[in-house]
Design an enzyme around this catalytic site. Structure first.
Site, PDB file in Angstrom:
ATOM      1  N   GLU A 178       0.826  -1.209   0.000  1.00 19.49           N
ATOM      2  CA  GLU A 178       0.000   0.000   0.000  1.00 19.49           C
ATOM      3  C   GLU A 178       0.862   1.262   0.000  1.00 19.49           C
ATOM      4  OE1 GLU A 178      -3.199   0.639  -0.405  1.00 19.49           O
ATOM      5  OE2 GLU A 178      -3.470  -1.478  -0.811  1.00 19.49           O
ATOM      6  N   CYS A 211     -17.194   2.143 -19.872  1.00 21.53           N
ATOM      7  CA  CYS A 211     -18.552   2.115 -19.303  1.00 21.53           C
ATOM      8  C   CYS A 211     -19.380   0.970 -19.882  1.00 21.53           C
ATOM      9  CB  CYS A 211     -19.258   3.433 -19.564  1.00 21.53           C
ATOM     10  SG  CYS A 211     -18.397   4.845 -18.858  1.00 21.53           S
ATOM     11  N   CYS A 219     -19.014  -1.950 -17.777  1.00 17.13           N
ATOM     12  CA  CYS A 219     -18.968  -1.666 -16.334  1.00 17.13           C
ATOM     13  C   CYS A 219     -20.134  -2.351 -15.604  1.00 17.13           C
ATOM     14  CB  CYS A 219     -19.018  -0.157 -16.110  1.00 17.13           C
ATOM     15  SG  CYS A 219     -19.108   0.258 -14.365  1.00 17.13           S
TER      16      CYS A 219
HETATM   17 FE1  SF4 Z   1     -18.522   4.383 -16.532  1.00 18.05          FE
HETATM   18 FE2  SF4 Z   1     -18.827   2.584 -14.624  1.00 18.05          FE
HETATM   19 FE3  SF4 Z   1     -17.245   4.664 -14.213  1.00 18.05          FE
HETATM   20 FE4  SF4 Z   1     -19.893   4.962 -14.335  1.00 18.05          FE
HETATM   21  S1  SF4 Z   1     -18.737   3.858 -12.780  1.00 18.05           S
HETATM   22  S2  SF4 Z   1     -18.381   6.245 -15.326  1.00 18.05           S
HETATM   23  S3  SF4 Z   1     -20.422   3.459 -15.877  1.00 18.05           S
HETATM   24  S4  SF4 Z   1     -16.933   3.040 -15.724  1.00 18.05           S
END
Ligand code: SF4
Length: 343
Positions: free
Chosen positions: A34, A196, A199
């Site tokens: 860490e 995303c 995600c």
């Molecule tokens: Fe994209 Fe997931 Fe980050 Fe939201 S949490 S911005 S969906 S990668």
């Protein structure tokens, strides 16, 4: 369990980073990793970590070493205060906790160089205790997921992010969840071009659902980084170089450095005269830049070849270049000496 944490834990098991050398190890190893990972990426840390634990397999071994030995193993990782604090912390663990790495959050937090996130990461990963982390990557993930605007460098925004980090903590599997947050920040919810589409929390992510991913977290207004100018002297006699040891506080404290002067020919002339150096040749080398957190150091290296070694210089020693390269030296000194060796 909140769907954020359960989705992250499921994702970590399948897609997260596994097989990191400190995963599943004890608190001492998690602590080392860490501290090394503060400001430094995993791929850079792994070889340093492996050499470090081989040299200092236990916290007692680390406490027994000299600061210079510890810094020699740290050399090249940068931010040397981390290495010095690690060493001081190991000595404190031996003095106060009988050589057993502490297992209470407050005791861990009291160690030199350990902040709230590092203490929490150790508690979560080594002891499965429910403590939230909030490093730079996690700030980015939570600012986007919760749709929090305002720079995380602002105290009130940071407090809000801490609140959310605590609210989202699961009751179980805290170690896995903590690793998932770190992995997600490093590999999915990255600063630019986050992934995303794959995600696991996309359907609840405020930034994604409202098309604000690119604008969150709000960047802080950066001040221009000031510049300082210095001359580094490569005082050489044959294959030997002159190095000076820094006092143990301040920049590069406790490390071996080249004599450093304010930039300017008169400073070099004064240094040569004051130390009665018998100079045979002077070469101005290419300038190099070293960036610290708060300023940039513009370095003008000057090579001074001596015909003979002078009388003993205060706080300075002669070392073979190869020996210097395996000692505790900061990165720009390493760069210059490696060039000299390779020339
Ligand atoms: Fe994209 Fe997931 Fe980050 Fe939201 S949490 S911005 S969906 S990668």
């Amino acid at each position: 369990m909140h769907s954020f944490s359960s989705s992250l834990i499921r994702w970590q098991r399948e897609h997260g980073r596994h097989g990191l050398p400190w995963q599943g190890a004890g608190a001492y190893h998690v602590w080392l990793s860490e501290v090394m990972l503060q400001q430094t990426q995993v791929v850079t840390v792994i070889p340093y970590y492996l050499r470090f634990v081989e040299a200092f397999p236990t916290v007692a071994d680390l406490a027994l070493a000299s600061e210079e030995q510890v810094l020699a193993y740290w050399s090249g990782l940068g931010y040397y205060a981390r290495g010095r604090n690690l060493h001081r912390a190991a000595r404190r663990v031996v003095d106060l906790h009988d050589g057993q790495f502490p297992c209470q959050f407050e005791q861990i937090l009291a160690l030199p160089g350990v902040g709230r996130t590092t203490a929490a990461a150790i508690c979560a990963q080594a002891y499965q205790m429910r403590y939230a982390i909030l490093d730079g990557n996690v700030k980015r993930v939570l600012a986007r997921y919760c749709g929090i605007s305002g720079s995380p460098a602002i105290k009130s925004v940071e407090s809000l992010l801490w609140e959310r980090a605590e609210l989202l903590l699961p009751d179980v599997d805290v170690g896995c969840y903590t690793q998932a947050l770190m992995d997600m920040g490093a590999t999915l919810c990255t600063r630019s071009r986050p992934k995303c589409v794959v995600c696991p929390v996309q359907k609840d992510c405020v930034a994604y659902q409202s098309g604000r991913v690119a604008e969150l977290p709000t960047p802080r207004i950066r001040k221009a980084v000031p510049e300082r100018f210095s001359t580094f002297l490569l005082v050489m006699h044959g294959g030997d170089v002159l190095l000076e040891k820094r006092t143990s506080s301040g920049i590069w404290g406790g490390m071996w450095c080249l004599p450093q002067l304010d930039e300017g020919q008169s400073e070099i002339d004064d240094y040569v005269q004051n130390n009665a150096l018998d100079v045979n040749g002077v070469i101005q080398l290419a300038r190099l830049t070293h960036t610290f957190t708060h300023f940039k150091l513009q370095i003008s290296p000057v090579h001074l070849a001596l015909t003979q070694k002078p009388r003993q210089l205060q706080k300075a020693v002669w070392m073979k270049v190869s020996e210097a390269l395996s000692s505790a030296i900061p990165t720009p000194v390493r760069t210059l000496l490696a060039e000299i060796q390779g020339a």
